[in-house]
Scaffold this active site. Sequence first.
Site, PDB file in Angstrom:
ATOM      1  N   LYS A  87       0.850  -1.197   0.000  1.00  0.00           N
ATOM      2  CA  LYS A  87       0.000   0.000   0.000  1.00  0.00           C
ATOM      3  C   LYS A  87       0.885   1.247   0.000  1.00  0.00           C
ATOM      4  CE  LYS A  87      -3.914   1.762   2.791  1.00  0.00           C
ATOM      5  NZ  LYS A  87      -4.685   1.472   4.023  1.00  0.00           N
ATOM      6  N   SER A 100      -9.407   1.054   3.302  1.00  0.00           N
ATOM      7  CA  SER A 100      -8.593   1.930   2.473  1.00  0.00           C
ATOM      8  C   SER A 100      -7.486   1.206   1.710  1.00  0.00           C
ATOM      9  CB  SER A 100      -7.970   3.026   3.341  1.00  0.00           C
ATOM     10  OG  SER A 100      -7.088   2.474   4.302  1.00  0.00           O
ATOM     11  N   SER A 153      -9.864  -1.344   7.104  1.00  0.00           N
ATOM     12  CA  SER A 153      -9.151  -1.048   5.863  1.00  0.00           C
ATOM     13  C   SER A 153      -8.364  -2.207   5.271  1.00  0.00           C
ATOM     14  CB  SER A 153      -8.209   0.139   6.073  1.00  0.00           C
ATOM     15  OG  SER A 153      -8.952   1.321   6.226  1.00  0.00           O
TER      16      SER A 153
END
Length: 543
Positions: free
Chosen positions: A131, A206, A230
Amino acid sequence: MTRQPWQEVARIAQEARDKSIELVQPPVPDIPADLPLNVSGIPKQLLTPAEVEITETPPEVLVESLASGKLTSVEVVNAFLRRAGLAQKLVNCITELLPKEALERAEYLDNYLKEHKKPIGPLHGIPISVKEHVAMKGRGLNAGFVAWWDRVASEDAHALQILWKAGCVFYARTTEPQTLMQLACSSNLYGETVNGFNRQLTSGGSSGGEGALLGLNGSVLGLGTDIGGSIRSPAANNGVYGLRPTGGRFPFDGLAAARGAQGIPAVMGPMSTSRAGLRLLMKTALAAKPWLKETSLFPFPWRDQESYLQSDSGKKLKVAVIWDDGVVRPHPPVTRALKELADKLKNVSGVEVVDWKPYKHDYGWERIASLYYCDGAHDDYDILTDGGEPMLPLSEFIIKNNPYRKRLQMEDLWDLLQKNEEYRRAYAKQWNDTATGLDSDGNPVGMVDVLLCPVGPGAAPPINEAKYWGYTAQWNLLDYPAAVFPVTRVIPDVDTVESDYKPRNEKDEHNYKLYDPEVYRDAPVSLQLVARPFDDEKVRFPV
């Protein structure tokens, strides 16, 4: 200093991403002009049979093939670079690929294996996607903010340092939403990351880029972060595996994010195309004793012993099912998945299945939503203003439309943290009360081991509609470990609308009105296992 329009910064960011993909050789295939909603089968049509076989091999098998020399790291990394580039074209999940660096690393690892006749570590040659807001030395660190586009990380995040020493290859960085506080994945820098099984649905967030990439087999192992769901939301939405560890178990230093949240443990954790992949990353990271450097971590390794995974009673593993959190009723496909799995577990020797009555989950959301923005979201507002970018719909939902958001004084914060602790103790008492007796020391035995529950009130929501966090954020508040795993898909002819259902509140009504079986066609349906703090190993038991 003159600020560039946000649209120009976004153009530069996307151009840089596209150029990184153009460096992949052989070139990433072009995709059809007219895409179906479900694009999950397209990579098989455009990649070579060898690339398909490599990228669809589970990580635990891939690691063995790399360590033995059956596969070279160069050929594995090339295959994943091409599939990740293709995934970007299909669902928009990449911020950049790292072909030059990844192939140099892969070549080094192949030469090491030839020279030393052994792998460099337990992750020798395995590609790992990351990420974007997890710091990678010398590379951008924007965390989804236009204003931060030109920030550069000075060193690798702690987890990356550990995994690198274990022999992995970092090859892809993935998208996240504006402010990082969405269960979806939309930013002004990169646009919307969609779901590969149904492109009118969100990838989740996320860690949405990770979820979408894994869902299309453009990765087998990835790193995400979680403060409200997330890791679990994108894992569930894309039919892959994800683990939200207990706070303090997995190394966390080296992330970029706006300030403001207090009292809610944010964690980093693994995502994978297999259950064994979660164990592989956890075990590798904890074997490095990260607590010696990151002093907030707890000093114990991944506990793999079979005896640990048994119930406290020494007789049966006790699974409690949450059918409904009492706030928002799950859609029919989720209820079907729960029933099918619960029925199967009832027929497994050594497993006992009971029902769980949720304890004030609406109050739990009030607690956590009050602490997400202790500064009243001033830091987020300042960063958005600095970048000149508009606030996106789901950022508005969690910030502007959050009735519990306010700038807290110290006394307010003390009061909220005290209420959190009282709620955690009350929830622990409910868990203790599931005991069937006491041992010789007076401690409860025969308690529930894990909770089986939805990850969300439906499968992946339509774009801009991921507005109920209760099924994931509840466990962030309590700091309970939770693992997500795929179960089934939405089947419109089976998962029909409950036409006679009467919603009990506004949130429930919003979720009920979202459900149209055809809108959700092909969407993965996943479930979640939850355990008490530091019982992370229990949430990956075979189901």
